[in-house]
Scaffold this motif. Structure first.
Motif, PDB file in Angstrom:
ATOM      1  N   ASP A   9      -1.064 -17.940  -8.379  1.00  0.00           N
ATOM      2  CA  ASP A   9      -1.045 -17.465  -7.472  1.00  0.00           C
ATOM      3  C   ASP A   9      -3.248 -17.150  -7.401  1.00  0.00           C
ATOM      4  O   ASP A   9      -3.318 -16.442  -8.506  1.00  0.00           O
ATOM      5  CB  ASP A   9      -0.548 -15.678  -7.707  1.00  0.00           C
ATOM      6  CG  ASP A   9       0.779 -15.620  -6.809  1.00  0.00           C
ATOM      7  OD1 ASP A   9       0.908 -16.166  -7.031  1.00  0.00           O
ATOM      8  OD2 ASP A   9       0.617 -13.987  -7.621  1.00  0.00           O
ATOM      9  N   ASN A  15      -6.901  -7.993  -9.093  1.00  0.00           N
ATOM     10  CA  ASN A  15      -6.609  -7.090  -8.156  1.00  0.00           C
ATOM     11  C   ASN A  15      -5.237  -6.601  -8.097  1.00  0.00           C
ATOM     12  O   ASN A  15      -4.708  -5.865  -9.262  1.00  0.00           O
ATOM     13  CB  ASN A  15      -6.327  -8.066  -7.218  1.00  0.00           C
ATOM     14  CG  ASN A  15      -5.015  -9.042  -7.421  1.00  0.00           C
ATOM     15  OD1 ASN A  15      -3.855  -8.005  -7.303  1.00  0.00           O
ATOM     16  ND2 ASN A  15      -4.661 -10.224  -7.211  1.00  0.00           N
ATOM     17  N   HIS A  92      -5.434 -10.312   1.030  1.00  0.00           N
ATOM     18  CA  HIS A  92      -4.822  -9.827  -0.639  1.00  0.00           C
ATOM     19  C   HIS A  92      -4.140  -8.055  -0.046  1.00  0.00           C
ATOM     20  O   HIS A  92      -3.960  -7.638  -0.938  1.00  0.00           O
ATOM     21  CB  HIS A  92      -4.824  -9.359  -2.331  1.00  0.00           C
ATOM     22  CG  HIS A  92      -4.276  -9.094  -3.461  1.00  0.00           C
ATOM     23  ND1 HIS A  92      -3.273  -8.381  -3.644  1.00  0.00           N
ATOM     24  CD2 HIS A  92      -3.649 -10.231  -3.944  1.00  0.00           C
ATOM     25  CE1 HIS A  92      -2.422  -8.849  -4.842  1.00  0.00           C
ATOM     26  NE2 HIS A  92      -3.020 -10.115  -4.482  1.00  0.00           N
ATOM     27  N   PRO A 134       1.404 -10.930  -1.652  1.00  0.00           N
ATOM     28  CA  PRO A 134       0.837 -10.236  -2.540  1.00  0.00           C
ATOM     29  C   PRO A 134       1.687  -9.266  -2.940  1.00  0.00           C
ATOM     30  O   PRO A 134       2.678  -8.201  -1.780  1.00  0.00           O
ATOM     31  CB  PRO A 134      -0.673  -9.294  -1.835  1.00  0.00           C
ATOM     32  CG  PRO A 134      -0.429 -10.698  -0.300  1.00  0.00           C
ATOM     33  CD  PRO A 134       0.547 -11.659  -0.121  1.00  0.00           C
TER      34      PRO A 134
HETATM   35 ZN   LIG Z   1      -1.905 -11.832  -5.589  1.00  0.00          ZN
END
Ligand SMILES: [Zn+2]
Length: 278
Positions: A9, A15, A92, A134
């Motif tokens: 990814d 994140n 995302h 995501p």
């Molecule tokens: Zn991700």
């Protein structure tokens, strides 16, 4: 031949979903949670280097915003030559809204998917892509949207090798699902094919070698994030030595897989050669 896809990814650094906000933030540093992309860019080059040194190809799920940011300093089409380019949203987004508390309408999901594909086409060319949501946050409605937008497959679910070999399969919505593998570790505990705990110092290479050893027929999918080669949640940015060690861990894991007779393949190539088990 036992086949495994190493999937990556490529998204904003460390994140996390943000309550009340559709787009993801980066773990706060220096008082700011604004999205950062430097570790993701550096880690991408590290991972591609590891794969090249083993002469194998991977599948890379690009978040569009991250691809745009990295492409400012890196010649992405040339770096990614031979690897599969797939899609990981635009900003995302938490497409189901379960983490952010901000559910998206179908029109908004369609818009995210269209804009994401359009960025990937602009940077890399190509027409159809695989997809990973995501946070792996995907449900029947998202699958339906993916199918209607012409995505080749989704790889957001997890399936256990304890239930037998994992083959890509067609979901009721029509989209092909290529699940990430889970299994058991040497102590009999559940282990998921995401290398996250290895990068955070909570699992060893041998735990994942043990997981890879459970692959038989079908396709075993394992996964990681580019930024996790450069920083993690627990300790932040790695020292030079630690980044080097992380690279060695990944190289060690994949080369042990190859030694075990596992073939590392792109997901799209596996599907082209084997189709799906309905
Ligand atoms: Zn991700």
């Amino acid at each position: 031949m036992r086949q495994c896809s190493f999937t990556v990814d490529v998204d904003r650094d460390v994140n996390q979903a943000c309550e009340g906000q559709v787009c993801a933030v980066s773990a706060p540093r220096d008082g700011s949670d604004a999205p950062r992309f430097a570790s993701s860019a550096k880690g991408l080059e590290t991972i591609v280097g590891v794969l090249e040194s083993l002469d194998v190809k991977g599948t890379f799920f690009f978040e569009a915003r991250t691809a745009l940011a990295i492409s400012r300093t890196v010649d992405l089409p040339s770096l990614m030559k031979g690897h599969e380019i797939a899609c990981h949203g635009y900003d995302h987004e938490d497409l189901t809204g379960h983490k952010s508390g901000m559910p998206l309408s179908r029109a908004e999901v369609d818009d995210v998917l269209e804009r994401s594909m359009s960025v990937l086409r602009e940077i890399f060319g190509g027409m159809r892509f695989g997809f990973r949501a995501p946070y792996q946050a995907c449900d029947g409605d998202i699958e339906e949207a993916l199918f209607e937008k012409g995505f080749i497959y989704d790889s957001s679910k997890v399936r256990s090798l304890q239930d037998g070999p994992i083959w890509p399969y067609r979901t009721p919505s029509g989209i092909i699902e290529v699940p990430v593998a889970s299994g058991i570790d040497p102590r009999g505990k559940k282990i998921v094919g995401y290398l996250w705990p290895m990068h955070e110092g909570k699992r060893t290479v041998d735990d994942y070698v043990h997981l890879m050893g459970q692959a038989d027929e079908g396709l075993m999918v394992i996964a990681t994030h580019t930024w996790h080669m450069i920083e993690n949640f627990g300790t932040g940015l790695y020292s030079k030595e630690e980044a080097r060690r992380q690279k060695d861990l990944l190289h060690g894991l994949l080369s042990k897989g190859l030694d075990m007779g596992i073939e590392l393949v792109r997901i799209d190539d596996h599907l082209a050669d084997n189709g799906v088990r309905e």
